[in-house]
Design a protein around this motif. Structure first.
Motif, short mmCIF file in Angstrom:
data_model
loop_
_atom_site.label_atom_id
_atom_site.label_comp_id
_atom_site.label_asym_id
_atom_site.label_seq_id
_atom_site.Cartn_x
_atom_site.Cartn_y
_atom_site.Cartn_z
N GLU A 1 0.99 -1.32 -0.15
CA GLU A 1 0.06 -0.01 -0.03
C GLU A 1 0.87 1.22 -0.08
OE1 GLU A 1 -2.85 0.61 -0.47
OE2 GLU A 1 -2.89 2.71 0.09
N LEU A 2 2.00 1.07 0.76
CA LEU A 2 2.89 2.57 0.73
C LEU A 2 3.41 2.53 -0.63
CD1 LEU A 2 4.82 1.84 3.99
CD2 LEU A 2 2.89 3.46 3.83
N VAL A 3 3.73 1.62 -1.17
CA VAL A 3 4.53 1.65 -2.63
C VAL A 3 3.30 2.06 -3.79
CG1 VAL A 3 5.55 0.72 -4.63
CG2 VAL A 3 6.55 0.36 -2.18
N GLU A 4 2.00 1.30 -3.65
CA GLU A 4 1.00 1.79 -4.55
C GLU A 4 0.62 3.22 -4.40
OE1 GLU A 4 -1.86 -1.72 -4.25
OE2 GLU A 4 -1.33 -2.35 -6.01
N SER A 5 0.50 3.74 -3.26
CA SER A 5 -0.05 5.01 -3.03
C SER A 5 1.11 6.21 -3.27
CB SER A 5 -0.52 5.12 -1.65
OG SER A 5 0.62 4.83 -0.74
N ARG A 6 2.24 5.61 -3.41
CA ARG A 6 3.38 6.52 -4.16
C ARG A 6 3.76 7.27 -2.84
NH1 ARG A 6 5.16 5.51 -9.57
NH2 ARG A 6 3.29 4.72 -10.68
N VAL A 7 3.54 6.67 -1.54
CA VAL A 7 4.14 7.60 -0.44
C VAL A 7 5.69 7.19 -0.28
CG1 VAL A 7 4.17 7.77 2.15
CG2 VAL A 7 2.06 7.73 0.64
N ALA A 8 5.96 5.81 -0.47
CA ALA A 8 7.20 5.43 -0.56
C ALA A 8 7.59 4.74 -1.92
CB ALA A 8 7.19 4.08 0.30
N ALA A 9 9.01 5.03 -2.43
CA ALA A 9 9.41 4.50 -3.81
C ALA A 9 9.67 3.01 -3.79
CB ALA A 9 10.71 5.26 -4.01
N CYS A 10 10.09 2.60 -2.53
CA CYS A 10 10.49 1.36 -2.30
C CYS A 10 10.20 0.80 -0.82
CB CYS A 10 11.90 0.98 -2.80
SG CYS A 10 12.90 -0.45 -2.57
N VAL A 11 9.92 -0.57 -0.65
CA VAL A 11 9.99 -0.96 0.70
C VAL A 11 10.41 -2.42 0.75
CG1 VAL A 11 8.54 -1.83 2.61
CG2 VAL A 11 7.59 0.12 1.31
N LEU B 1 13.60 7.77 -7.45
CA LEU B 1 13.01 7.64 -6.39
C LEU B 1 11.89 8.90 -6.65
CD1 LEU B 1 13.76 7.33 -2.58
CD2 LEU B 1 12.90 9.69 -3.31
N TYR B 2 12.44 10.09 -6.98
CA TYR B 2 11.41 11.18 -7.18
C TYR B 2 10.38 10.96 -8.28
CZ TYR B 2 14.55 14.28 -4.48
OH TYR B 2 15.41 14.96 -3.76
N ALA B 3 10.83 10.14 -9.27
CA ALA B 3 9.73 9.72 -10.38
C ALA B 3 8.94 8.68 -9.69
CB ALA B 3 10.51 9.15 -11.56
N SER B 4 9.14 7.96 -8.77
CA SER B 4 8.31 7.12 -8.26
C SER B 4 7.32 7.68 -7.17
CB SER B 4 9.29 5.80 -7.46
OG SER B 4 9.85 5.15 -8.56
N THR B 5 7.58 8.90 -6.76
CA THR B 5 6.84 9.22 -5.76
C THR B 5 6.33 10.65 -5.85
OG1 THR B 5 8.92 10.35 -4.80
CG2 THR B 5 8.28 8.17 -3.72
N GLY B 6 6.39 11.04 -7.00
CA GLY B 6 5.56 12.47 -7.38
C GLY B 6 6.38 13.55 -7.58
N GLY B 7 7.76 13.48 -7.81
CA GLY B 7 8.54 14.83 -8.26
C GLY B 7 9.53 14.99 -6.99
#
Lengths: 105, 105, 105
Positions: free
Chosen positions: A19-29, A96-102
Motif C-alpha cells: 500500500e505504501l508503494v502503490e499510493s506512491r508515499v514510498a518509492a520502495c519497501v 525515487l523522485y519519479a516513483s513518488t511524485g517529483g
C-alpha cells in the motif's frame, strides 16, 4: 531522501508495504523476514516474531508516511523511525523522485 | 565511518559483497537474505526477492564504493544509500581503518 | 533516540538482546537472522554466519550501551555502530523513554 524503519506483525507486513508503494508515499519497501524482537509492554518482557520494513521516501515525506502507517498498522504504538541519509547515487535519487511524485519541494 | 545500504538479486549478493571486502573498499559487508521488495518500474508495481547488503566503509569512500558497485551490479539503477553514523566504538573504528587502508584522510 | 547496529555469533544474539532490554539499556532489540558477513581478520578473508541486532536506545545512551555489550559479547572487537535518527513518531518516543528510564537528560 530518507530511510524509515517500521516493524510489523508478520501477517501485515506485505499489505502495508504494498500500500505504501502503490499510493506512491514510498518509492520502495524492503521486507526483512523472521525478525525476533525483545521489548517491554505493560511492564512485562515480551518476545515476538515480526518483519522489519526498510521504507525509502523523499526527504520531506515523514509526516505523510506516518499518517499512512498509523491508518494501516494494527499496533497501538508502531515504531516509525527515520534514519538520516548522507549520500545516495544520483540515478537512484532521480528514480525515487519519479516513483513518488517529483523532487523534494 | 558510514553504513551503506544496497539491494541485490539473490544470486549476485555474495559475489558483490566478497569483491567489496577483497578490494578493501569495504571493511565488512553483511548480507541479509530472503528480502521481499515492492517498488514501481516502468509504471508497474513489482515485487522481487532480493538480498540487502549492509556495507561498512570509511567516512569519505562513498564515491569509490559507488563506482565499484556500478561495475559489479546487474541492475540499471542500483540502490546505494549511505546512512549517517553518529557514534562507533573506538576499537571497531581502528579495525575498520586497518581493513580498508588507513584513517580517513 | 538512536538506532545501533551490532553483529553477533548466532548462538549469543538472543542472550545479548534479552539482557539489553531486561536491564532497560535498550527499549527494543530486533534480531535479524541468517546474516552472512564478509570481512578481513588477521589478513585473511573471512565469511561467517551472524545475527544483526537493531538496538533502539535514548539519544545519550551510547556509552552505557557500549559498556554493556562489551561485557556480554564474545568477540574481541564487536561492531557497535550508532545511526543518526532524524525523525520518530511521538508516541513511540514516549514509549521508548518509559521503557528505558525517562527522557533524554
Amino acid at each position: 531522501m530518507k530511510v524509515v524503519l517500521c516493524n510489523c506483525p508478520p501477517d501485515k507486513a506485505e499489505e502495508i508495504a504494498k500500500e505504501l508503494v502503490e499510493s506512491r508515499v514510498a518509492a520502495c519497501v524492503n521486507i526483512l523476514p523472521h525478525v525476533k524482537s525483545f521489548y517491554h509492554w505493560d511492564g512485562k518482557l515480551c518476545c515476538d516474531e515480526e518483519k522489519t520494513l526498510l521504507i525509502k521516501i523523499r526527504g520531506h515525506d515523514f509526516r505523510v508516511l506516518q499518517q499512512k502507517i498509523l491508518q494501516l498498522h494494527p499496533n497501538d504504538v508502531p515504531e516509525i523511525v527515520e534514519l538520516n541519509v548522507s549520500n545516495v547515487n544520483a540515478e537512484y535519487l532521480k528514480w525515487l523522485y519519479a516513483s513518488t511524485g517529483g523532487e523534494d519541494a
